[in-house]
Design a protein around this motif. Structure first.
Motif, PDB file in Angstrom:
ATOM      1  N   THR A  31      -0.907  15.584 -10.021  1.00  0.00           N
ATOM      2  CA  THR A  31      -0.738  14.753  -8.829  1.00  0.00           C
ATOM      3  C   THR A  31       0.709  14.749  -8.377  1.00  0.00           C
ATOM      4  O   THR A  31       1.017  14.961  -7.195  1.00  0.00           O
ATOM      5  N   PHE A  32       1.624  14.513  -9.319  1.00  0.00           N
ATOM      6  CA  PHE A  32       3.029  14.413  -8.942  1.00  0.00           C
ATOM      7  C   PHE A  32       3.635  15.773  -8.601  1.00  0.00           C
ATOM      8  O   PHE A  32       4.496  15.865  -7.724  1.00  0.00           O
ATOM      9  N   LEU A  33       3.185  16.828  -9.256  1.00  0.00           N
ATOM     10  CA  LEU A  33       3.675  18.155  -8.904  1.00  0.00           C
ATOM     11  C   LEU A  33       3.247  18.525  -7.488  1.00  0.00           C
ATOM     12  O   LEU A  33       4.029  19.087  -6.719  1.00  0.00           O
ATOM     13  N   ALA A  34       1.991  18.196  -7.149  1.00  0.00           N
ATOM     14  CA  ALA A  34       1.467  18.540  -5.826  1.00  0.00           C
ATOM     15  C   ALA A  34       2.218  17.822  -4.717  1.00  0.00           C
ATOM     16  O   ALA A  34       2.397  18.356  -3.621  1.00  0.00           O
ATOM     17  N   MET A  35       2.676  16.588  -4.996  1.00  0.00           N
ATOM     18  CA  MET A  35       3.364  15.817  -3.960  1.00  0.00           C
ATOM     19  C   MET A  35       4.866  16.071  -3.970  1.00  0.00           C
ATOM     20  O   MET A  35       5.520  16.038  -2.929  1.00  0.00           O
ATOM     21  N   THR A  36       5.420  16.325  -5.147  1.00  0.00           N
ATOM     22  CA  THR A  36       6.872  16.455  -5.256  1.00  0.00           C
ATOM     23  C   THR A  36       7.363  17.833  -4.838  1.00  0.00           C
ATOM     24  O   THR A  36       8.384  17.960  -4.156  1.00  0.00           O
ATOM     25  N   ALA A  37       6.661  18.871  -5.263  1.00  0.00           N
ATOM     26  CA  ALA A  37       7.123  20.237  -5.003  1.00  0.00           C
ATOM     27  C   ALA A  37       7.446  20.504  -3.525  1.00  0.00           C
ATOM     28  O   ALA A  37       8.515  21.051  -3.207  1.00  0.00           O
ATOM     29  N   PRO A  38       6.568  20.111  -2.572  1.00  0.00           N
ATOM     30  CA  PRO A  38       6.902  20.375  -1.162  1.00  0.00           C
ATOM     31  C   PRO A  38       8.103  19.574  -0.660  1.00  0.00           C
ATOM     32  O   PRO A  38       8.690  19.920   0.371  1.00  0.00           O
ATOM     33  N   MET A  39       8.486  18.504  -1.388  1.00  0.00           N
ATOM     34  CA  MET A  39       9.604  17.670  -0.955  1.00  0.00           C
ATOM     35  C   MET A  39      10.951  18.205  -1.428  1.00  0.00           C
ATOM     36  O   MET A  39      11.994  17.715  -1.002  1.00  0.00           O
ATOM     37  N   LEU A  40      10.945  19.195  -2.308  1.00  0.00           N
ATOM     38  CA  LEU A  40      12.198  19.760  -2.814  1.00  0.00           C
ATOM     39  C   LEU A  40      12.706  20.782  -1.805  1.00  0.00           C
ATOM     40  O   LEU A  40      12.473  21.983  -1.935  1.00  0.00           O
ATOM     41  N   ARG A  41      13.410  20.271  -0.800  1.00  0.00           N
ATOM     42  CA  ARG A  41      13.798  21.129   0.325  1.00  0.00           C
ATOM     43  C   ARG A  41      15.273  21.496   0.327  1.00  0.00           C
ATOM     44  O   ARG A  41      15.669  22.455   0.982  1.00  0.00           O
ATOM     45  N   THR A  42      16.103  20.724  -0.359  1.00  0.00           N
ATOM     46  CA  THR A  42      17.539  20.990  -0.335  1.00  0.00           C
ATOM     47  C   THR A  42      18.049  21.248  -1.751  1.00  0.00           C
ATOM     48  O   THR A  42      17.357  20.991  -2.743  1.00  0.00           O
ATOM     49  N   ARG A  43      19.281  21.750  -1.818  1.00  0.00           N
ATOM     50  CA  ARG A  43      19.884  22.010  -3.126  1.00  0.00           C
ATOM     51  C   ARG A  43      20.047  20.719  -3.912  1.00  0.00           C
ATOM     52  O   ARG A  43      19.877  20.690  -5.131  1.00  0.00           O
ATOM     53  N   ALA A  44      20.355  19.624  -3.215  1.00  0.00           N
ATOM     54  CA  ALA A  44      20.503  18.333  -3.888  1.00  0.00           C
ATOM     55  C   ALA A  44      19.192  17.893  -4.529  1.00  0.00           C
ATOM     56  O   ALA A  44      19.180  17.346  -5.636  1.00  0.00           O
ATOM     57  N   HIS A  45      18.073  18.133  -3.838  1.00  0.00           N
ATOM     58  CA  HIS A  45      16.762  17.796  -4.395  1.00  0.00           C
ATOM     59  C   HIS A  45      16.513  18.561  -5.688  1.00  0.00           C
ATOM     60  O   HIS A  45      16.059  17.996  -6.697  1.00  0.00           O
ATOM     61  N   TRP A  46      16.806  19.865  -5.662  1.00  0.00           N
ATOM     62  CA  TRP A  46      16.566  20.691  -6.840  1.00  0.00           C
ATOM     63  C   TRP A  46      17.480  20.291  -8.003  1.00  0.00           C
ATOM     64  O   TRP A  46      17.048  20.294  -9.165  1.00  0.00           O
ATOM     65  N   PHE A  61       0.805  -1.218   0.000  1.00  0.00           N
ATOM     66  CA  PHE A  61       0.000   0.000   0.000  1.00  0.00           C
ATOM     67  C   PHE A  61       0.841   1.273   0.000  1.00  0.00           C
ATOM     68  O   PHE A  61       0.306   2.372   0.157  1.00  0.00           O
ATOM     69  N   LEU A  62       2.146   1.126  -0.192  1.00  0.00           N
ATOM     70  CA  LEU A  62       3.018   2.301  -0.242  1.00  0.00           C
ATOM     71  C   LEU A  62       2.885   2.967  -1.605  1.00  0.00           C
ATOM     72  O   LEU A  62       3.396   2.472  -2.612  1.00  0.00           O
ATOM     73  N   VAL A  63       2.171   4.069  -1.632  1.00  0.00           N
ATOM     74  CA  VAL A  63       2.013   4.869  -2.838  1.00  0.00           C
ATOM     75  C   VAL A  63       2.397   6.299  -2.487  1.00  0.00           C
ATOM     76  O   VAL A  63       2.631   6.621  -1.319  1.00  0.00           O
ATOM     77  N   ASP A  64       2.456   7.146  -3.487  1.00  0.00           N
ATOM     78  CA  ASP A  64       2.906   8.517  -3.246  1.00  0.00           C
ATOM     79  C   ASP A  64       2.060   9.215  -2.186  1.00  0.00           C
ATOM     80  O   ASP A  64       2.589   9.913  -1.318  1.00  0.00           O
ATOM     81  N   GLN A  65       0.754   9.014  -2.265  1.00  0.00           N
ATOM     82  CA  GLN A  65      -0.137   9.713  -1.337  1.00  0.00           C
ATOM     83  C   GLN A  65       0.038   9.228   0.101  1.00  0.00           C
ATOM     84  O   GLN A  65       0.120  10.034   1.033  1.00  0.00           O
ATOM     85  N   SER A  66       0.090   7.906   0.295  1.00  0.00           N
ATOM     86  CA  SER A  66       0.226   7.387   1.658  1.00  0.00           C
ATOM     87  C   SER A  66       1.576   7.767   2.249  1.00  0.00           C
ATOM     88  O   SER A  66       1.683   8.071   3.438  1.00  0.00           O
ATOM     89  N   PHE A  67       2.621   7.785   1.412  1.00  0.00           N
ATOM     90  CA  PHE A  67       3.938   8.174   1.908  1.00  0.00           C
ATOM     91  C   PHE A  67       3.960   9.654   2.304  1.00  0.00           C
ATOM     92  O   PHE A  67       4.419  10.008   3.395  1.00  0.00           O
ATOM     93  N   ALA A  68       3.475  10.506   1.407  1.00  0.00           N
ATOM     94  CA  ALA A  68       3.522  11.946   1.675  1.00  0.00           C
ATOM     95  C   ALA A  68       2.744  12.304   2.935  1.00  0.00           C
ATOM     96  O   ALA A  68       3.224  13.073   3.786  1.00  0.00           O
TER      97      ALA A  68
END
Length: 224
Positions: A163-178, A97-104
């Motif tokens: 869907t992926f923009l909504a979940m991914t954007a808040p996770m881009l927290r460090t320079r490495a992520h970007w 059941f590990l999907v993007d939504q449940s993880f986020a």
């Protein structure tokens, strides 16, 4: 469950679109249902379906689907400190059941309330995925049955990137992520002419390497 309800807004068109495209690709209804239930990974399902329509080799289809889902490996690493003490059978259900939504949702909740017990954390995780599973399956079936009657003007495919923009954007927290995001997106666009979507494999690997290199460089800079 309440926290997961906003995701239903995008899951419905997302799953409906998959059902529609799978039906147009010639899959029978039972095959479409099995596809969604067994794989239960939207992005991988779309990637595999696109390659099936192109009559790509089975190995390419499997490798691409696995590459698209490599993020689940990183999700698992992030969840391990919180749910790793659970029994093997429970962890198996978490993995399925590990999907993007449940993880986020779970990670956001665990960061807000770090003192929860294992039972509370598992309860939140499974609660978050509860509205998603039936909606995904039912919408897939609906797309397979009535999808062709839906006007193209509704543009259901908007649900996938949003869907992926909504979940991914808040996770881009460090320079490495970007850096990882910029490299992978740039290469996906630049290599889109590669056959069978193999440019995605190259872009995914390059993005991870670039992100890791940036983290290594930043760590060395701190030590210096």
């Amino acid at each position: 469950m309440v926290d997961a309800l906003p995701f239903v807004v995008v899951i419905v068109p997302f799953a409906t679109l998959f059902g529609l495209l799978a039906s147009e690709a010639g899959l029978h209804l039972y095959e479409i249902i099995l596809f969604s239930v067994v794989v239960f990974a939207g992005a991988s399902q779309f990637a595999a379906l696109a390659l099936l329509k192109e009559h790509a080799p089975v190995l390419i289809i499997l490798v691409t689907a696995l590459a698209v889902n490599l993020r689940m490996l990183m999700y698992s690493v992030a969840l391990a400190p919180h749910l790793g003490a659970a029994r093997a059978r429970t962890r198996a259900f978490v993995a399925y059941f590990l999907v993007d939504q449940s993880f986020a949702l779970a990670m956001q909740d665990y960061e807000k309330r770090p003192d929860q017990s294992l039972a509370e954390k598992l309860g939140y995780f499974f609660g978050a995925v509860t509205p998603i599973v039936p909606v995904w399956t039912i919408s897939t079936i609906a797309g397979a049955l009535v999808g062709r009657s839906i006007s193209a003007g509704y543009a259901l495919d908007f649900a996938v990137p949003i869907t992926f923009l909504a979940m991914t954007a808040p996770m881009l927290r460090t320079r490495a992520h970007w850096v990882a995001a910029a490299v992978s997106v740039g290469l996906v666009l630049g290599l889109r002419a590669m056959p069978y979507g193999t440019g995605l494999l190259v872009a995914a690997a390059a993005g991870m390497i670039a992100g890791a290199a940036m983290e290594t460089w930043a760590a060395r800079g701190k030590h210096d």
